[in-house]
Design a protein around this motif. Structure first.
Motif, PDB file in Angstrom:
ATOM      1  N   GLN A 105       0.824  -1.209   0.000  1.00  0.00           N
ATOM      2  CA  GLN A 105       0.000   0.000   0.000  1.00  0.00           C
ATOM      3  C   GLN A 105       0.866   1.271   0.000  1.00  0.00           C
ATOM      4  OE1 GLN A 105      -2.745   0.064   3.272  1.00  0.00           O
ATOM      5  NE2 GLN A 105      -3.533   2.089   2.772  1.00  0.00           N
ATOM      6  N   HIS A 106       1.920   1.242   0.854  1.00  0.00           N
ATOM      7  CA  HIS A 106       2.807   2.418   0.944  1.00  0.00           C
ATOM      8  C   HIS A 106       4.057   2.228   0.093  1.00  0.00           C
ATOM      9  CE1 HIS A 106       0.348   4.206   4.083  1.00  0.00           C
ATOM     10  NE2 HIS A 106       0.282   3.007   4.639  1.00  0.00           N
ATOM     11  N   PHE A 107       3.998   1.354  -0.863  1.00  0.00           N
ATOM     12  CA  PHE A 107       5.074   1.022  -1.814  1.00  0.00           C
ATOM     13  C   PHE A 107       6.270   0.334  -1.160  1.00  0.00           C
ATOM     14  CE2 PHE A 107       3.384   5.253  -3.465  1.00  0.00           C
ATOM     15  CZ  PHE A 107       2.345   4.656  -4.168  1.00  0.00           C
ATOM     16  N   SER A 158       7.144  10.679  -8.515  1.00  0.00           N
ATOM     17  CA  SER A 158       5.759  10.960  -8.109  1.00  0.00           C
ATOM     18  C   SER A 158       5.124   9.666  -7.591  1.00  0.00           C
ATOM     19  CB  SER A 158       4.980  11.471  -9.315  1.00  0.00           C
ATOM     20  OG  SER A 158       4.830  10.420 -10.252  1.00  0.00           O
ATOM     21  N   GLY A 159       3.922   9.772  -7.004  1.00  0.00           N
ATOM     22  CA  GLY A 159       3.247   8.593  -6.453  1.00  0.00           C
ATOM     23  C   GLY A 159       3.013   7.514  -7.505  1.00  0.00           C
ATOM     24  N   ARG A 164       4.724   2.225 -10.041  1.00  0.00           N
ATOM     25  CA  ARG A 164       5.249   1.427 -11.142  1.00  0.00           C
ATOM     26  C   ARG A 164       6.576   0.769 -10.760  1.00  0.00           C
ATOM     27  NH1 ARG A 164       3.399   3.206 -16.419  1.00  0.00           N
ATOM     28  NH2 ARG A 164       1.428   4.265 -16.100  1.00  0.00           N
ATOM     29  N   VAL A 165       7.409   1.518 -10.037  1.00  0.00           N
ATOM     30  CA  VAL A 165       8.687   0.938  -9.591  1.00  0.00           C
ATOM     31  C   VAL A 165       8.409  -0.241  -8.644  1.00  0.00           C
ATOM     32  CG1 VAL A 165      10.817   1.384  -8.294  1.00  0.00           C
ATOM     33  CG2 VAL A 165       9.942   3.103  -9.875  1.00  0.00           C
ATOM     34  N   ALA A 166       7.418  -0.057  -7.760  1.00  0.00           N
ATOM     35  CA  ALA A 166       7.072  -1.132  -6.821  1.00  0.00           C
ATOM     36  C   ALA A 166       6.581  -2.372  -7.588  1.00  0.00           C
ATOM     37  CB  ALA A 166       6.002  -0.652  -5.847  1.00  0.00           C
TER      38      ALA A 166
END
Lengths: 242, 378
Positions: A105-107, A158-159, A164-166
């Protein structure tokens, strides 16, 4: 298939603040399908995800993996089922690393290091060589259109880019099952729809996806093969896509 | 096997990257740590090198020195004792020595005066060590007036300044003719400061010393081995004193390092949770943290020891020379021969690298044994 039989999880056992997060849950999650866990906050969705994803052990009940997690245990036959509830931590970690990819949820990205390093991080202990890892991580960043940020620090994104990285990180070990906990909680509607498109791509590749969410964009999606509704740690309804 | 090595390499790379992320904290820790290693290593190198110099110096010393004692105090010895000692079986040679100290009230320095038959200076001339030349601002050919025992001045011409490479031995030395020495100090004829005895078979030295003691009860034979032991004790004691003085600094560092190493920040705890949730085992996290500890402590050790080596052997231990060298105002200037004792370096290594690495692992282990689902809930 992932099979749950009478699975319960209690916290703070024997203390005044003891509570049951998951209460005698039994269900089956099909492979290659998108399964949504739906329910309000505190309904036990996240706890159930952690139990399935080998992050915690249930207080009682059994969780069986049929046809996945092969090769994660030394000497286990290909078609064998694995009961993960009784495995020691070392084997659980092996299964978690090789079978499940997590989107938090929080990456939960590591600050201070680059985007590329964050994506490679889950594979460091596997002993894979860095050039191979780097190559695969770049391909994933390319796939999710964030390759231009590869050398940037994670806090500069950005969020949506962090999301996407996560996702790229969750895929670095090529897992059979993607587990996502409230993945759209910090995204606007447009980014949430883009996320669901990515999930559609996973489904197309034959990966199993398990998402816990109370966002209608997620649980009302046509991609869902099954929606399991939870409340107070119990399943109160299960069905196919609306 | 390759995967194992790669795993260690990957985790080590990440450990270095983690340390660089917390540059401020880790660089300050490294600087203090390296400084403490530098101080201890400097003392170890310096005392070792001085002890070695002293040992080399005493290699040319006689096997035995015989002094006469009166009422427990050193007194000039009759030269006739030498003939009788030379007759003892096993004694190769006996030679009387004339030496003493001259105190200069203007500089507060004590000089060592030696009368030598070997290449003696001319009448009313002296050879001086470079330390004497430095402090008294003397050059060759200059006249120097010394105050005699009867209060009358005796003027000597500086004939030669002894070469700098013998400074440890000759820094405070004034070499003088025997007759000038006796005249200056009003030293009685037929007497010497002590007798130097050379023994053919070194094993027999204690036996001969015992025979001298029996034959001349008013004498005290001093063995070369006793002199060596005294030097060792003196330098060990000096090194120990400096360490005691610095122990407060060392203790402060231990507390500082313990605090830094054992206290995981909230950010570090969260990171451990993330690593576990994405598939790192407890063992992987411990390996990471031990690599971090080892990189810090090993770097501090190598930097500290290297700088100490340069400090002692290239800059003559300028920070500690007053505490460790000599006891007068006249400090010899000399370059020490590099000596490294592997045993002492190993002890220093295990006392610095070991405890720090362990101190970093314990809290990480506590943090790493929590369930990885904590990261899901953060």
């Amino acid at each position: 298939m992932i099979e749950l039989i009478e699975v319960s999880k209690n916290f703070n056992a024997g203390r005044a603040n003891q509570f049951t997060a998951v209460d005698r849950v039994s269900c089956s999650i099909g492979l290659g399908e998108v399964t949504i866990l739906k329910g309000p906050s505190g309904s036990g969705k996240t706890t159930l995800l952690t139990l399935i994803g080998c992050m915690a052990r249930p207080t009682s009940g059994r969780i069986l993996l049929h046809g996945i997690g092969k090769g994660c245990l030394p000497g286990s036959p290909v078609d064998d089922s694995i009961e993960i509830t009784s495995l020691p931590e070392r084997f659980l970690t092996g299964i978690r690393r090789g079978t499940f990819g997590f989107i938090f949820q929080h990456f939960n990205l590591v600050h201070g290091i680059t985007v590329l390093e964050n994506v490679m991080l889950p594979a460091y202990p596997t002993g894979e060589s860095v050039p191979e890892l780097r190559h695969r991580a770049r391909e994933l960043l390319e796939l999710f259109s964030v390759s231009r940020h590869a050398a940037a620090r994670i806090e500069q994104l950005s969020g949506g880019e962090m999301q996407r990285v996560a996702i790229a990180r969750a895929l670095i070990n090529d897992p059979a099952v993607i587990i996502a906990d409230e993945p759209t909680a910090h995204l606007d509607s447009k980014l949430s729809c883009e996320f669901m498109e990515i999930i559609g791509g996973f489904k197309g590749q034959g990966k199993s996806v398990l998402i816990a969410s109370h966002d209608p964009i997620v649980y009302d999606t046509a991609l869902a093969d099954a929606v399991i509704e939870m409340r107070d740690g119990r399943i109160i309804g299960a069905g196919t896509s609306p | 096997m390759n995967r194992r090595i790669e795993r260690h390499r990957n985790i080590l790379d990440f450990a270095i990257s983690s340390l660089l992320r917390r540059k401020g904290k880790n660089l300050s820790l490294l600087a203090v740590y390296a400084f403490i290693v530098f101080i201890i290593a400097s003392i170890v190198f310096f005392t070792q090198a001085l002890k070695r110099e002293a040992t080399l110096l005493l290699e040319g010393a006689p096997d035995l020195v015989v002094q006469r004692m009166v009422a427990g105090r050193h007194d000039p010895i009759p030269i006739t004792y030498g003939d009788k000692i030379a007759a003892i079986r096993g004694v190769s040679a006996v030679s009387p020595r004339l030496w003493g100290y001259y105190y200069d009230p203007f500089t507060g320095a004590n000089f060592t005066l030696v009368a030598s038959d070997d290449d003696p200076p001319a009448k009313e001339s002296i050879y001086i060590g470079s330390g004497v030349a430095r402090i008294m601002r003397l050059t060759t050919g200059v006249h120097w007036s010394l105050r005699g025992a009867k209060g009358t001045p005796a003027v000597f011409s500086v004939q030669k300044i002894l070469p700098g490479n013998s400074e440890l031995v000759a820094s405070d030395l004034i070499q003088i003719r025997e007759d000038d020495f006796r005249a200056l100090f009003d030293f009685p004829l037929g007497r010497a400061t002590d007798l130097a005895v050379v023994v053919g078979n070194k094993v027999e030295v204690p036996t001969i010393a015992a025979k001298i003691s029996r034959q001349f009860p008013d004498t005290r034979p001093i063995l070369k081995s006793e002199m060596l032991r005294t030097y060792d004790s003196v330098f060990d004691w000096r090194g120990g004193m400096v360490l005691v003085i610095l122990s407060v600094a060392v203790l402060s560092f231990v507390l500082f390092a313990w605090d830094k190493a054992t206290a995981l920040s909230a950010e570090e705890r969260k990171e451990i949770g993330i690593l576990k949730s994405i598939g790192w085992e407890t063992g992987d996290v411990l390996l990471l943290k031990s690599f971090e500890g080892m990189v810090i402590s090993l770097t501090a050790y190598l930097v500290g020891v290297s700088v100490a080596y340069l400090h002692v052997f290239f800059f003559s231990a300028s920070l500690f020379e007053h505490a460790l060298k000599g006891w007068s105002v006249l400090y010899p200037r000399f370059g020490l021969t590099p000596v490294i004792d592997p045993y002492q370096l190993c002890v220093l290594f295990f006392l610095t690298v070991g405890p720090y690495t362990v101190a970093t692992i314990v809290p990480s282990w506590l943090a790493a044994t929590v369930d990885p689902d904590a990261a899901m809930r953060s």
